[in-house]
Each structure stands twice: as structure tokens, then as C-alpha cells.
Enzyme design. Structure first.
Site, mmCIF file in Angstrom:
data_model
loop_
_atom_site.group_PDB
_atom_site.id
_atom_site.type_symbol
_atom_site.label_atom_id
_atom_site.label_comp_id
_atom_site.label_asym_id
_atom_site.label_seq_id
_atom_site.Cartn_x
_atom_site.Cartn_y
_atom_site.Cartn_z
ATOM 1 N N HIS A 171 -17.520 64.615 72.898
ATOM 2 C CA HIS A 171 -17.066 66.015 73.039
ATOM 3 C C HIS A 171 -16.256 66.225 74.314
ATOM 4 O O HIS A 171 -15.607 67.259 74.468
ATOM 5 C CB HIS A 171 -18.249 66.976 73.073
ATOM 6 C CG HIS A 171 -19.022 67.045 71.800
ATOM 7 N ND1 HIS A 171 -18.426 67.352 70.593
ATOM 8 C CD2 HIS A 171 -20.338 66.846 71.534
ATOM 9 C CE1 HIS A 171 -19.365 67.335 69.643
ATOM 10 N NE2 HIS A 171 -20.521 67.023 70.189
ATOM 11 N N ASP B 201 -21.116 60.369 64.208
ATOM 12 C CA ASP B 201 -22.016 61.391 64.743
ATOM 13 C C ASP B 201 -21.853 62.639 63.865
ATOM 14 O O ASP B 201 -20.766 62.896 63.344
ATOM 15 C CB ASP B 201 -21.612 61.707 66.186
ATOM 16 C CG ASP B 201 -22.586 62.650 66.882
ATOM 17 O OD1 ASP B 201 -23.400 62.164 67.680
ATOM 18 O OD2 ASP B 201 -22.502 63.877 66.643
ATOM 19 N N HIS C 297 -21.648 65.637 64.622
ATOM 20 C CA HIS C 297 -20.738 66.625 65.206
ATOM 21 C C HIS C 297 -19.344 66.002 65.367
ATOM 22 O O HIS C 297 -19.238 64.823 65.704
ATOM 23 C CB HIS C 297 -21.240 67.065 66.580
ATOM 24 C CG HIS C 297 -22.658 67.568 66.557
ATOM 25 N ND1 HIS C 297 -23.725 66.785 66.926
ATOM 26 C CD2 HIS C 297 -23.163 68.767 66.188
ATOM 27 C CE1 HIS C 297 -24.846 67.486 66.789
ATOM 28 N NE2 HIS C 297 -24.532 68.692 66.339
ATOM 29 N N ASP D 162 -27.537 61.644 64.340
ATOM 30 C CA ASP D 162 -28.054 62.997 64.128
ATOM 31 C C ASP D 162 -27.765 63.578 62.740
ATOM 32 O O ASP D 162 -28.117 64.723 62.466
ATOM 33 C CB ASP D 162 -27.548 63.949 65.222
ATOM 34 C CG ASP D 162 -26.121 63.672 65.646
ATOM 35 O OD1 ASP D 162 -25.462 62.838 64.991
ATOM 36 O OD2 ASP D 162 -25.662 64.282 66.620
#
Lengths: 225, 316
Positions: free
Chosen positions: B127, B164, B166, B253
Site C-alpha cells: 500500500h 493479498d 487488498h 488474508d
């Protein structure tokens, strides 16, 4: 939320005596679809849209449609011959909501924004309103959307907002929408965080139903059918 | 059997995120114990961390940002840039150790000392933007790794696969105009999950158009959707791009038992994904693959997911 805050201020305009090709070039170059026609003192006298231009020009599939003799002939026509006279205008004190409702009602794609003397101050188009809507949703900032089903009674939203605020989480937006079960509402808080598991558990412990947002949409789609 | 490297360092546990934070040192302990308990440590090449030279951090991040981060740590600030980024005085040094360890791992791969590797680092990176810390990330580990491969090892084409749950907004933005780095991400649809980017129509820009590819997955979907997206999107893209090295942003995740998302990927689903990526590395990049930990927050599931991940690197 007034249109004066969301409108485009640097308005590209055109003179009533300009020819159609000039208007077409301006629209292509600036990537816009509406040109207000202004007279003395920047007072609005008409508007011309890309649709008006296209109707005025011959079919682009025809050979030499905008060259040679055809072009010469077309150059005789001026903007004043094709413009919409007395277009819908809105005042600087209009709200975004007013503009949205008026656009829905009139099916017009852009409104010149004028002062009390009728002088052009800006223009607001569907594109500006889309930008405003994205802003209202808060989705240009990173965050996570939750969907909480609540009983339709006073004070529900406060409890949710308090519970989330206690976790030191900021809101991007909160939408409240109808839900298919009678007496219930769907609340969509858009939280500016990645860290939502803790707050989700907390809301569940408080007795709220957290719905997967897709389920809500699926529900809505099946209802629409 | 492949020679597989395993980067792990107890100093990665020093980054303390404070109370009520999912990105905790226990994640790494869970990963380590999963690998150790399966008796895999003796057959792995163990790699310890070293601090990265700032010149490599600067291939991605602005110097001003690096200084701001360092100063925030020195001043004892508890958060940096966003409330999600909770930190402690050791965070800056730990972030440098994460990058340094990955760069050392790349050297081992490029010198043919190992075939591939799993880098169990903290803090995560995908991120992190050029000048902004976000979503528990400070330095963009995989982005710096890609630049290092290009500048230090003269690699022309790097492929990044990010699974991931996200979207890796930082990695995408860093390379969106760069046709020499292909960024593929599969993640929970941005309208339902953090960080709200990674829509299907985000495909890069300018000369980099077509070198970014996103597969947003709707909530509750699981293995079959992931397989479909991998087969239809990633396989075709890499067949054309032919990466010389593959970097994986490995986040665990999307697992059904991980409460950070609504995606329902199974343990077997994760294995399927990793087997396919390792297979692609075999076809296009001479087996060269560096997997870097991003998210994954289920302390119950991380041991087996990490164990499977490493076993696939060893055996595929």
C-alpha cells in the site's frame, strides 16, 4: 452544496456569428459537449451542443463532406442559425440537488450558471455532477464499506456513529437506504481505514446485523426483476 | 527439489503496532512456527536481515518522505500519515531491515545460490505510495525489489503477482507508466474492500498501458472465481509479457477464516495459486521467484498457509 462550488468556472464560449466548424473544433479540442453563446457583457443568448452541430453537418460517411464546395456552403451558416435560444440557465445560488433534479426533469446535459444580470459565471454539466457525487461518496480516499441492517427507529445511526468514532475511525461517507424487510434500513458507513475487523466484531456484539454488501445488491436486483 | 531461501529475522518482531491492531508480531511467529514444526528449516537456506542502503529506498520513495518517516520514529510518534499506520521507535529501522533482507535474497537468487525464496518480513509494503504511508505499509518492499533487480542485476522485465486480498495501490501507482514491470493483482472488489482501487478498468497509463492488470473479486467468492481469474487474466498476460523474474506479494488474508475480508478462499485454493505461480516462474523466468509477505491476519491459519507456501517453493 451550491453549484458555484462544483461548476466549471473557465467557460469556453462562442460568438453567435462564428461558423459551425469553429464550434466543432472547439468542442473536439477541449473535449466538451456544450458551448454557451454569449453576446455583449458576457450575457448568455444561447447554447449549442455537439448534437446541434452533428445535425447541422452532413453525414461524415459521405466523401468530401467538410471540404471543397460543401464546406464553402456550410460556412455560410452561423452559430446563431443552429443554437438553442433562451436556454435553461441556473443561478449561482442553486444547490447541487437543484441541478440534479432539473437535469433529471429536463434531460438537458449542461446548464450555464448566470448572475442576476444574466452574465455567464460558469457551466455545470453531468460531468461536474458526477465529480460531486464521487466526492460525496468519499471513494477517492482509501477505505472500507460496511453494511449494517438497523431497526427503523430514532437514534440507531447515532449509536453506530458513536461506536465507530470511539475506535478513532474517520468516516468517508454514510449512506442510509431502504431495505427489503419492512421496518428496517440499511446503513452503509464508508470508513477511512483498513482496520475494520475489531469494529465489525463490536457492532455485532451490540446486536447489529452486518450484511455482506453484495447480498444487498443481489436482493435489489432480484426485486427489480 | 528446489533450493529455497527463507528470510526471517527476530528483529522483524520489533515493529510494535500498539493495541487493537491486526498487523502484529505474532503473525510472523505463527509463520515461523508453521515452517519449523513441519521440519522444513533444515532443508531451507536461512537468510538473516541486513539494513537496506538508502539509495535503494530512493529508487521508489521521495527523500523527503523517507526523512519524514525517520523523524516521526525518532520523535516517538505513535502514528504516521494515516491512523492505520500505528508504530513505535523501532519501526523505521525494521522497515529498512525488511527491504535489506529482500535485496540480499535477490542477490542469492541472481547468483544461483538459491532458486526461489519466501521473505517473511514486517512491516508489509504494497500500500505504500512514493510519498505516503498507508494500510500498515511504509516502504514498498516489492517495488524496491523490482527496481533493484533492474538496476543492480540488469533485469529488463519484472512480473509482480499480488494475491493479498487488498489491492496494492502503491505498487500499481509506482509502475503504472512503466512497461518494464507488469503488475497483476487479484483482490476483493474495491467497492467492498480497502483501499478502493484496483478496478477492472485500471490498466496502466502512457507507455505502461496494458502492463497493469486487476482482477477484482466480489465478496463471498472463493476458489473457483480465483481459478477463473488466474487462468483467464494472469496466464494470458504472462504468456505475452514473459517476466524474467517473478516477485509475489503474498498476502494470506483472502482465507475464509481471516476476518479482514469477505473473500472465501480455502487453504487448498492458496496452494493452487502458488503452484501456478511457481509453474509460471519455471516456464518464463528460469524458476526465479521471490515471494514477499504482505497481509494475512488469522493466527490460527498462518502456520499451515506458510508451511504449504514454502513446500510448494521447495517441491514444484
Amino acid at each position: 452544496m451550491f453549484v458555484s462550488q462544483s461548476m466549471t468556472r473557465e467557460v469556453i464560449t462562442i460568438n453567435k456569428d462564428a461558423d459551425i466548424f469553429e464550434a466543432k473544433d472547439k468542442m473536439t479540442k477541449q473535449r466538451i459537449r456544450h458551448l454557451p453563446v454569449v453576446g455583449k457583457d458576457n450575457r448568455i443568448i444561447g447554447i449549442v451542443s455537439d448534437r446541434d452541430i452533428r445535425s447541422a453537418l452532413p453525414c461524415s460517411l459521405l466523401k468530401d463532406y467538410d471540404t471543397g464546395k460543401t464546406r464553402e456552403k456550410l460556412l455560410e451558416f452561423k452559430i446563431k442559425d443552429i443554437m438553442i435560444i433562451d436556454p435553461f440557465t441556473i443561478s449561482l445560488s442553486y444547490t447541487i440537488q437543484d441541478a440534479l433534479m432539473l437535469m433529471q426533469k429536463t434531460r438537458v446535459g449542461a446548464f450555464p450558471v448566470v448572475d442576476k444580470q444574466g452574465r455567464i459565471k460558469g457551466i455545470i454539466s453531468t460531468r461536474d455532477l458526477l465529480r460531486a457525487f464521487i466526492n460525496v461518496l468519499g471513494i477517492e480516499e482509501s477505505g472500507t464499506l460496511l453494511c449494517i441492517i438497523v431497526e427503523e427507529k430514532i437514534g440507531q445511526l447515532k449509536k453506530i456513529v458513536d461506536a465507530i468514532t470511539e475506535e478513532n475511525i474517520s468516516f468517508g461517507s454514510v449512506l442510509v437506504a431502504r431495505y427489503w424487510d419492512e421496518g428496517k434500513k440499511a446503513v452503509f458507513p464508508y470508513l477511512l481505514t483498513k482496520k475494520v475487523s475489531h469494529v465489525k466484531t463490536k457492532l455485532k456484539k451490540m446486536g447489529y446485523t452486518l450484511l455482506d454488501p453484495t447480498e444487498w445488491y443481489i436482493d435489489q436486483t432480484s426485486q427489480d426483476k | 527439489m528446489n533450493k529455497t531461501g527463507f528470510l526471517y529475522d527476530e528483529r522483524y518482531l520489533l515493529h510494535d503496532t500498539g493495541p487493537y491492531h491486526p498487523e502484529v508480531p505474532a503473525r510472523l511467529k505463527a509463520i515461523y512456527s508453521g515452517i519449523k514444526d513441519a521440519n522444513l528449516l533444515s532443508i531451507l537456506t536461512l537468510i538473516k536481515a541486513s539494513s537496506a542502503d538508502l539509495k535503494w529506498i530512493e529508487t521508489v520513495h521521495e527523500r523527503d518522505y523517507i526523512n519524514r518517516f525517520k523523524e516521526a520514529c525518532l520523535a516517538g510518534k505513535k502514528i504516521f500519515d494515516s491512523p492505520d499506520n500505528q508504530m513505535c521507535p523501532e519501526t523505521y529501522d525494521t522497515a529498512l531491515l525488511a527491504v535489506g533482507g529482500i535485496l540480499d535474497t535477490i542477490d542469492l537468487v541472481m547468483k544461483n545460490k538459491i532458486d526461489n525464496a519466501f521473505c517473511a518480513v514486517r512491516p508489509p509494503g504494497h500500500h505504500a505510495e512514493i510519498n505516503k504511508a498507508m494500510g500498515f505499509c511504509y516502504f514498498n518492499n516489492v517495488a524496491i525489489a523490482a527496481r533493484y533487480l533492474q538496476k543492480e542485476w540488469d533485469i529488463k522485465k519484472v512480473g509482480i503477482v499480488d494475491f493479498d486480498v487488498h489491492h496494492g495501490n502503491g505498487t500499481q501507482h509506482i509502475f503504472e507508466e512503466d512497461p518494464s514491470v507488469f503488475y497483476y493483482s487479484i483482490h476483493q472488489h474495491p467497492s467492498f474492500g480497502y483501499p478502493g482501487t484496483g478496478r477492472e478498468f485500471e490498466k496502466g497509463s502512457g507507455p505502461g498501458y496494458g502492463f497493469t492488470l486487476n482482477s477484482p473479486v466480489l465478496p463471498v467468492q472463493g476458489d473457483s472465481e480465483y481459478k477463473k481469474f488466474f487462468e483467464n487474466d494472469l496466464f494470458a498476460a504472462f504468456e505475452t509479457f514473459k517476466p524474467e523474474v517473478i516477485i509475489v506479494s503474498a498476502g494470506f488474508d483472502a482465507h475464509i477464516d481471516d476476518d479482514m475480508s469477505d473473500i472465501s478462499l480455502s487453504t487448498e485454493g492458496f496452494s493452487w495459486i502458488m503452484e501456478k505461480i511457481v509453474k509460471m516462474a519455471g516456464i518464463y523466468s528460469n524458476g526465479r521467484l521471490i515471494s514477499v509477505l504482505e497481509g494475512g491476519y488469522s493466527l490460527k491459519r498462518l502456520p499451515e498457509l506458510a508451511k504449504n507456501h514454502v513446500e510448494i517453493l521447495l517441491n514444484s
